[in-house]
Design an enzyme around this catalytic site. Structure first.
Site, PDB file in Angstrom:
ATOM      1  N   ARG A   1     -58.659  11.575  41.616  1.00 22.47           N
ATOM      2  CA  ARG A   1     -57.452  10.783  41.966  1.00 22.47           C
ATOM      3  C   ARG A   1     -57.688   9.122  41.948  1.00 22.47           C
ATOM      4  O   ARG A   1     -57.281   8.390  42.521  1.00 22.47           O
ATOM      5  CB  ARG A   1     -56.979  10.902  43.287  1.00 22.47           C
ATOM      6  CG  ARG A   1     -56.529  12.391  43.448  1.00 22.47           C
ATOM      7  CD  ARG A   1     -54.776  12.545  43.350  1.00 22.47           C
ATOM      8  NE  ARG A   1     -54.509  13.941  43.415  1.00 22.47           N
ATOM      9  CZ  ARG A   1     -53.802  14.337  44.406  1.00 22.47           C
ATOM     10  NH1 ARG A   1     -53.531  13.667  45.337  1.00 22.47           N
ATOM     11  NH2 ARG A   1     -53.451  15.598  44.410  1.00 22.47           N
TER      12      ARG A   1
ATOM     13  N   ARG B   1     -52.408   5.933  44.431  1.00 20.18           N
ATOM     14  CA  ARG B   1     -51.611   5.144  45.331  1.00 20.18           C
ATOM     15  C   ARG B   1     -52.514   3.931  46.129  1.00 20.18           C
ATOM     16  O   ARG B   1     -51.929   3.223  46.779  1.00 20.18           O
ATOM     17  CB  ARG B   1     -50.567   5.798  46.395  1.00 20.18           C
ATOM     18  CG  ARG B   1     -49.385   6.290  45.617  1.00 20.18           C
ATOM     19  CD  ARG B   1     -48.582   7.435  46.435  1.00 20.18           C
ATOM     20  NE  ARG B   1     -49.558   8.585  46.674  1.00 20.18           N
ATOM     21  CZ  ARG B   1     -49.282   9.597  47.254  1.00 20.18           C
ATOM     22  NH1 ARG B   1     -47.973   9.503  47.987  1.00 20.18           N
ATOM     23  NH2 ARG B   1     -49.713  10.626  47.620  1.00 20.18           N
TER      24      ARG B   1
ATOM     25  N   ARG C   1     -45.710   2.795  38.890  1.00 20.45           N
ATOM     26  CA  ARG C   1     -44.907   3.944  39.593  1.00 20.45           C
ATOM     27  C   ARG C   1     -43.283   3.485  39.718  1.00 20.45           C
ATOM     28  O   ARG C   1     -42.510   4.347  39.404  1.00 20.45           O
ATOM     29  CB  ARG C   1     -45.445   4.676  40.594  1.00 20.45           C
ATOM     30  CG  ARG C   1     -45.137   5.990  41.174  1.00 20.45           C
ATOM     31  CD  ARG C   1     -45.707   6.140  42.466  1.00 20.45           C
ATOM     32  NE  ARG C   1     -45.231   7.471  43.107  1.00 20.45           N
ATOM     33  CZ  ARG C   1     -44.523   7.558  43.901  1.00 20.45           C
ATOM     34  NH1 ARG C   1     -43.794   6.556  44.642  1.00 20.45           N
ATOM     35  NH2 ARG C   1     -44.124   8.697  44.410  1.00 20.45           N
TER      36      ARG C   1
ATOM     37  N   ASP D   1     -50.795  15.926  36.273  1.00 18.09           N
ATOM     38  CA  ASP D   1     -50.858  16.799  37.415  1.00 18.09           C
ATOM     39  C   ASP D   1     -51.019  18.264  37.082  1.00 18.09           C
ATOM     40  O   ASP D   1     -50.805  18.769  36.177  1.00 18.09           O
ATOM     41  CB  ASP D   1     -49.642  16.497  38.242  1.00 18.09           C
ATOM     42  CG  ASP D   1     -49.865  17.087  39.823  1.00 18.09           C
ATOM     43  OD1 ASP D   1     -50.291  16.122  40.664  1.00 18.09           O
ATOM     44  OD2 ASP D   1     -49.389  18.292  40.068  1.00 18.09           O
TER      45      ASP D   1
ATOM     46  N   TYR E   1     -48.981  27.285  44.464  1.00 18.33           N
ATOM     47  CA  TYR E   1     -47.654  26.484  44.582  1.00 18.33           C
ATOM     48  C   TYR E   1     -46.519  27.178  44.084  1.00 18.33           C
ATOM     49  O   TYR E   1     -45.423  27.052  44.418  1.00 18.33           O
ATOM     50  CB  TYR E   1     -48.042  25.328  43.695  1.00 18.33           C
ATOM     51  CG  TYR E   1     -48.813  24.274  44.360  1.00 18.33           C
ATOM     52  CD1 TYR E   1     -48.270  23.447  45.517  1.00 18.33           C
ATOM     53  CD2 TYR E   1     -50.162  24.344  43.984  1.00 18.33           C
ATOM     54  CE1 TYR E   1     -49.056  22.394  46.104  1.00 18.33           C
ATOM     55  CE2 TYR E   1     -51.246  23.488  44.675  1.00 18.33           C
ATOM     56  CZ  TYR E   1     -50.564  22.522  45.854  1.00 18.33           C
ATOM     57  OH  TYR E   1     -51.524  21.479  46.393  1.00 18.33           O
TER      58      TYR E   1
HETATM   59  O1  CP3 Z   1     -57.640  12.311  39.382  1.00 18.21           O
HETATM   60  C1  CP3 Z   1     -56.972  11.430  38.950  1.00 18.21           C
HETATM   61  O2  CP3 Z   1     -56.989  10.495  38.994  1.00 18.21           O
HETATM   62  C2  CP3 Z   1     -55.985  12.159  38.116  1.00 18.21           C
HETATM   63  C3  CP3 Z   1     -54.783  12.504  38.257  1.00 18.21           C
HETATM   64  C4  CP3 Z   1     -54.312  13.743  39.217  1.00 18.21           C
HETATM   65  C5  CP3 Z   1     -53.153  13.939  40.018  1.00 18.21           C
HETATM   66  N1  CP3 Z   1     -53.088  15.071  40.480  1.00 18.21           N
HETATM   67  C6  CP3 Z   1     -52.295  12.655  40.405  1.00 18.21           C
HETATM   68  C7  CP3 Z   1     -51.532  12.777  41.325  1.00 18.21           C
HETATM   69  C8  CP3 Z   1     -55.060  15.054  39.211  1.00 18.21           C
HETATM   70  C9  CP3 Z   1     -56.297  15.489  38.611  1.00 18.21           C
HETATM   71  C10 CP3 Z   1     -54.107  15.724  40.285  1.00 18.21           C
HETATM   72  C11 CP3 Z   1     -54.492  17.213  40.304  1.00 18.21           C
HETATM   73  C12 CP3 Z   1     -53.919  18.010  41.666  1.00 18.21           C
HETATM   74  N2  CP3 Z   1     -52.641  17.509  41.971  1.00 18.21           N
HETATM   75  C13 CP3 Z   1     -54.322  18.663  42.442  1.00 18.21           C
HETATM   76  C14 CP3 Z   1     -55.825  19.399  42.618  1.00 18.21           C
HETATM   77  C15 CP3 Z   1     -56.713  18.412  42.870  1.00 18.21           C
HETATM   78  C16 CP3 Z   1     -56.628  18.168  44.415  1.00 18.21           C
HETATM   79  O3  CP3 Z   1     -56.128  16.874  44.853  1.00 18.21           O
HETATM   80  O4  CP3 Z   1     -56.711  19.093  45.279  1.00 18.21           O
HETATM   81  C17 CP3 Z   1     -53.376  19.299  43.194  1.00 18.21           C
HETATM   82  C18 CP3 Z   1     -53.413  20.322  44.449  1.00 18.21           C
HETATM   83  C19 CP3 Z   1     -52.117  18.797  42.751  1.00 18.21           C
HETATM   84  C20 CP3 Z   1     -50.837  18.981  43.559  1.00 18.21           C
HETATM   85  C21 CP3 Z   1     -50.273  17.596  43.959  1.00 18.21           C
HETATM   86  N3  CP3 Z   1     -49.993  16.634  43.097  1.00 18.21           N
HETATM   87  C22 CP3 Z   1     -50.074  17.127  45.308  1.00 18.21           C
HETATM   88  C23 CP3 Z   1     -50.251  18.226  46.464  1.00 18.21           C
HETATM   89  C24 CP3 Z   1     -49.333  16.133  45.369  1.00 18.21           C
HETATM   90  C25 CP3 Z   1     -48.847  15.207  46.481  1.00 18.21           C
HETATM   91  C26 CP3 Z   1     -50.241  14.534  47.070  1.00 18.21           C
HETATM   92  C27 CP3 Z   1     -49.916  13.365  48.109  1.00 18.21           C
HETATM   93  O5  CP3 Z   1     -50.915  12.758  48.366  1.00 18.21           O
HETATM   94  O6  CP3 Z   1     -48.771  13.114  48.273  1.00 18.21           O
HETATM   95  C28 CP3 Z   1     -49.474  15.540  44.013  1.00 18.21           C
HETATM   96  C29 CP3 Z   1     -48.843  14.217  43.657  1.00 18.21           C
HETATM   97  C30 CP3 Z   1     -49.739  13.312  42.849  1.00 18.21           C
HETATM   98  N4  CP3 Z   1     -50.802  13.742  41.794  1.00 18.21           N
HETATM   99  C31 CP3 Z   1     -50.256  11.972  43.105  1.00 18.21           C
HETATM  100  C32 CP3 Z   1     -51.141  11.563  42.086  1.00 18.21           C
HETATM  101  C33 CP3 Z   1     -51.683  10.103  41.835  1.00 18.21           C
HETATM  102  C34 CP3 Z   1     -49.307  11.145  44.120  1.00 18.21           C
HETATM  103  C35 CP3 Z   1     -48.070  11.074  43.475  1.00 18.21           C
HETATM  104  C36 CP3 Z   1     -47.408   9.764  43.763  1.00 18.21           C
HETATM  105  O7  CP3 Z   1     -47.533   8.648  42.994  1.00 18.21           O
HETATM  106  O8  CP3 Z   1     -46.578   9.906  44.646  1.00 18.21           O
END
Ligand code: CP3
Length: 355
Positions: A25, A29, A38, A75, A152
């Protein structure tokens, strides 16, 4: 030609001059510039679906820090979205699906999407990021694991107890297996399409595999991970395309995970990396595994944790430094600079025989 290929070399356990690192990640944020892009996009999904904006945010952490790899900004939930489940993000609540998969009829209607059609925006982002990186560092493509995607899809969003998917697992394992087979085909096609578009390594995130019992993990997650490893494109552009598998909470099953056929295994912070190396280090590279909360300490405590993990792995190649899970949004970007510099500086003595 890549200017910095330490990440790819370490994944293949080839000699390197320092331990490479990237951060799960890393575009997110905690970075003010990410939040600015964003809000220009309106929301997170628009950001993922615009190749221009996805390219912009992918590169943001690399402009700040000397990271050794870029990861595609996207994502894991793009696949179920492309299957027609209707992904949306409720503000402050994480991901949700309008149409979760619960009954037999819904499972029967599920098909693997054609990535060239319904995930075109991801493939376009991959090509555009590659062009913009211009050979500076490698680009990682990624996907969720079949089981984590199914969590999911069946729960309809995040979950604390996974009662819908575990209910299905115990009551109708045939239905869950059907979903997992479709997800496996979807993941293989999606990752191979990312490789064709320019991804130089790929990672499979099995974020929720660790919530299963040992036998259920083998049957409902690991089995499908092995099928993915067997189906991945292994060479592109005249070099190997290394693959990484990460089961959060998978420390008890490291030997089995290392046997799945990936080049590297991601570790969360509960695993002692010296133990992991002893157990599986002759077979796979290791990626990880600093607790993301270490970044809430100070410069001294960050450096000493980095030193502890680097010494735990020990001398030689086969280690990619990372956090044990995603960086949190409340992290101070200055602390990340401390981490990146510490890994580069403190890791050199562990590679001295290669200089
Ligand atoms: O690593 C990176 O920088 C690449 C981008 C990336 C994102 N999600 C961006 C993201 C990657 C590799 C993911 C994978 C992802 N997404 C996973 C597997 C890895 C892990 O973290 O366990 C999972 C389970 C998801 C599903 C997902 N997407 C969730 C649960 C959420 C909410 C998380 C939160 O903190 O609220 C997301 C959203 C998400 N994906 C964000 C980002 C930067 C935050 C979104 C925002 O800007 O509001």
């Amino acid at each position: 030609m890549l200017k910095n290929d330490t990440f790819l070399r370490a994944l293949l356990r080839e000699p390197v001059s320092h331990t490479p690192l990237w951060i799960m990640r890393q575009a997110g944020r905690y970075l003010p510039e990410y939040n600015a892009t964003r809000s220009r996009a309106g929301n997170f999904l628009n950001l993922c679906k615009s190749p221009d904006l996805a390219t912009e945010v992918t590169l943001q952490p690399l402009a700040r820090y000397s990271l050794d790899a870029a990861i595609l900004f996207s994502d894991i939930l793009t696949i179920p979205d492309a299957m027609g489940l209707g992904l949306y993000f409720a503000e402050g609540e994480g991901p949700r699906f309008e149409r979760p998969i619960r009954d037999e009829w819904e499972v029967r209607n599920l098909t693997a999407p054609d990535p060239e059609v319904s995930l075109r925006y991801v493939l376009d982002a991959v090509s555009q990021i590659r062009r913009t990186l211009a050979g500076s560092v490698p680009l990682i493509g990624f996907s969720g694991s079949p089981f984590t995607l199914a969590c999911y899809m069946v729960e309809g969003g995040g979950s604390e107890d996974f009662r819908h998917i575990k209910g299905m697992l115990y009551r109708r394992p045939d239905l869950l297996h059907r979903i997992l087979e479709i997800n496996t085909q979807a993941v293989i096609q999606y990752l191979n399409a990312q490789i064709e578009a320019g991804a130089q390594a790929v990672m499979v995130f099995d974020t929720w595999g660790g919530v299963l019992s040992s036998p259920a993990y083998r049957e409902f997650s690991l089995h499908y991970l092995s099928m993915i490893a067997a189906g991945l494109t292994r060479h592109a552009e005249g070099r190997k395309v290394p693959s990484i598998v990460f089961t959060k909470g998978g420390g008890l099953w490291l030997e089995a995970i290392a046997d799945a056929g990936f080049d590297a295994v991601g570790l969360d912070w509960t695993v002692e990396i010296s133990d992991a190396r002893r157990r599986v280090g002759a077979q796979v590279a290791l990626q990880g595994n600093m607790d993301p909360m270490v970044l809430f300490g100070n410069s001294d405590s960050i450096r000493s944790e980095v030193q502890r993990i680097l010494s735990g792995f020990g001398s030689g190649s086969g280690h990619v430094f990372n956090l044990g899970h995603g960086i949190t949004r409340f992290t101070d970007p200055e602390q990340v600079a401390v981490l990146v510099d510490a890994v580069h500086e403190l890791s050199r003595p562990f590679h001295e025989e290669n200089l």
